[in-house]
Write a protein that holds these residues in place. Sequence first.
Motif, PDB file in Angstrom:
ATOM      1  N   ILE A 150       0.850  -1.200   0.000  1.00 30.59           N
ATOM      2  CA  ILE A 150       0.000   0.000   0.000  1.00 30.59           C
ATOM      3  C   ILE A 150       0.883   1.247   0.000  1.00 30.59           C
ATOM      4  O   ILE A 150       1.859   1.321   0.747  1.00 30.59           O
ATOM      5  CB  ILE A 150      -0.911   0.068   1.253  1.00 30.59           C
ATOM      6  N   ILE A 151       0.523   2.216  -0.846  1.00 31.67           N
ATOM      7  CA  ILE A 151       1.139   3.544  -0.790  1.00 31.67           C
ATOM      8  C   ILE A 151       0.098   4.495  -0.201  1.00 31.67           C
ATOM      9  O   ILE A 151      -1.042   4.538  -0.671  1.00 31.67           O
ATOM     10  CB  ILE A 151       1.531   4.034  -2.207  1.00 31.67           C
ATOM     11  N   PHE A 152       0.487   5.216   0.848  1.00 30.94           N
ATOM     12  CA  PHE A 152      -0.400   6.226   1.428  1.00 30.94           C
ATOM     13  C   PHE A 152       0.040   7.609   0.970  1.00 30.94           C
ATOM     14  O   PHE A 152       1.178   8.023   1.212  1.00 30.94           O
ATOM     15  CB  PHE A 152      -0.363   6.163   2.957  1.00 30.94           C
TER      16      PHE A 152
ATOM     17  N   VAL B 242      -3.304   2.133  -3.714  1.00 28.75           N
ATOM     18  CA  VAL B 242      -2.935   3.518  -3.415  1.00 28.75           C
ATOM     19  C   VAL B 242      -4.070   4.133  -2.600  1.00 28.75           C
ATOM     20  O   VAL B 242      -5.214   4.183  -3.047  1.00 28.75           O
ATOM     21  CB  VAL B 242      -2.703   4.345  -4.698  1.00 28.75           C
ATOM     22  N   VAL B 243      -3.734   4.561  -1.386  1.00 29.15           N
ATOM     23  CA  VAL B 243      -4.722   5.219  -0.535  1.00 29.15           C
ATOM     24  C   VAL B 243      -4.456   6.716  -0.585  1.00 29.15           C
ATOM     25  O   VAL B 243      -3.377   7.185  -0.223  1.00 29.15           O
ATOM     26  CB  VAL B 243      -4.624   4.722   0.921  1.00 29.15           C
TER      27      VAL B 243
ATOM     28  N   ASN C  53      -7.547  -0.039  -7.906  1.00 32.35           N
ATOM     29  CA  ASN C  53      -6.608  -0.040  -6.771  1.00 32.35           C
ATOM     30  C   ASN C  53      -6.552   1.297  -6.047  1.00 32.35           C
ATOM     31  O   ASN C  53      -5.683   1.512  -5.212  1.00 32.35           O
ATOM     32  CB  ASN C  53      -5.201  -0.428  -7.251  1.00 32.35           C
ATOM     33  N   LEU C  54      -7.467   2.215  -6.364  1.00 31.39           N
ATOM     34  CA  LEU C  54      -7.476   3.530  -5.704  1.00 31.39           C
ATOM     35  C   LEU C  54      -8.515   3.567  -4.589  1.00 31.39           C
ATOM     36  O   LEU C  54      -9.687   3.244  -4.812  1.00 31.39           O
ATOM     37  CB  LEU C  54      -7.786   4.628  -6.737  1.00 31.39           C
ATOM     38  N   VAL C  55      -8.070   3.958  -3.397  1.00 35.40           N
ATOM     39  CA  VAL C  55      -8.985   4.177  -2.270  1.00 35.40           C
ATOM     40  C   VAL C  55      -8.867   5.644  -1.867  1.00 35.40           C
ATOM     41  O   VAL C  55      -7.769   6.116  -1.568  1.00 35.40           O
ATOM     42  CB  VAL C  55      -8.618   3.309  -1.048  1.00 35.40           C
TER      43      VAL C  55
END
Length: 353
Positions: A143-145, A173-174, A197-199
């Motif tokens: 995960i990338i924040f 990706v958050v 994959n985008l949150v």
Amino acid sequence: MIRNIKDLLRDNIKHLEPYKSARVDFKGFAEIYLDANESPYPSSYNRYPDPHQLDLKKEISKKKNVPVANIFFGNGSDEIIDLLIRAFCNPGKDKILTLDPTYGMYAVCASVNDVGVIKLKLDKNFGFKAENLLSMCNDEVKIIFICSPNNPSGNAFSTEEILSIVENFEGIVVLDEAYIDFSKYSSLISYVNSFCNLVVLQTLSKAYAGAALRIGMAYADEDIIEVLNKIKPPYNISGLSQKEALRLIQNTDDVMVHVSEIKAERERVEVELKSYKEVLGIYPSETNFLLVRVVDATTLYGFLIKKGIVVRNRHGQWNCDNCLRITIGTKAENQFLLKNLNEYYNAEDIVFG
Ligand SMILES: *Cc1c(COP(=O)(O)O)cnc(C)c1O
């Protein structure tokens, strides 16, 4: 580009049989409820609340123009950060990637879950290049924040930069948009339908004046929302919070007025602060706070406390030497702060010549 979110999940989560609460097992209306061991005696709160907060979701769906199936509520954004890490990161093995400096909860939640943290140090103006960030990602980074606008630096990152990460990263990706209401940039929630994959995280805690309700929102692909629903505590949003949140969301006129007042005050306070030679810099802000570099942050911090004003001392964080993070309050509160700053710096002139 990621095609199937399920391949990213931890094995135990992929195969998890979720707890089925009484109100999930039976949906609909009954005369008599003898299924959940509740008290039959009426009070406002003798029944369990809706585990999926449908009324609230429908309202948010209308306001944000996002389908109900793409919305999740957490007990604050903080709970969602924790759930995402638990869903996608294997303890003792996987990692998250964050910016430095940024909101502290990403790293804390990761550590609690025994998940490693890789930090990309932001440059002097708190910017970064997508390619640099992507080059730090290996198979272990799940995960990338990205916090944009970023706390505590106050700046927002460009849409192109963020989307190029979402497009090129083989994980989640958050994008934390806690401060988006104060920004001139638009939210990226409309992109959750294009990128699985985008949150995108938002919250009722800042612009909406609902911090005590503890409600954070995640907008994402249905597959991710489904996973969050599977692993969340069944009744994570209390009935009281659901009711009050509905009220807040139905009446956003006040919110809009207050946001524009805060933005105007942010500009005014910035101009006032700039008049002091001891204020060495104020970073451009897309948020409801200012990151301010002074001569001696810790001494000023202590002085303000004695005057009854508490700000956040960010000295010690990367690129934040002698920086205070000052939340924009009401006009009267800001005025009181400025009055005390004036006293402080004039007194210092006397003492130090
Ligand atoms: C304040 C803040 C939040 C809000 O968290 P809640 O748990 O929803 O109150 C989230 N992210 C950032 C970056 C924040 O500064």
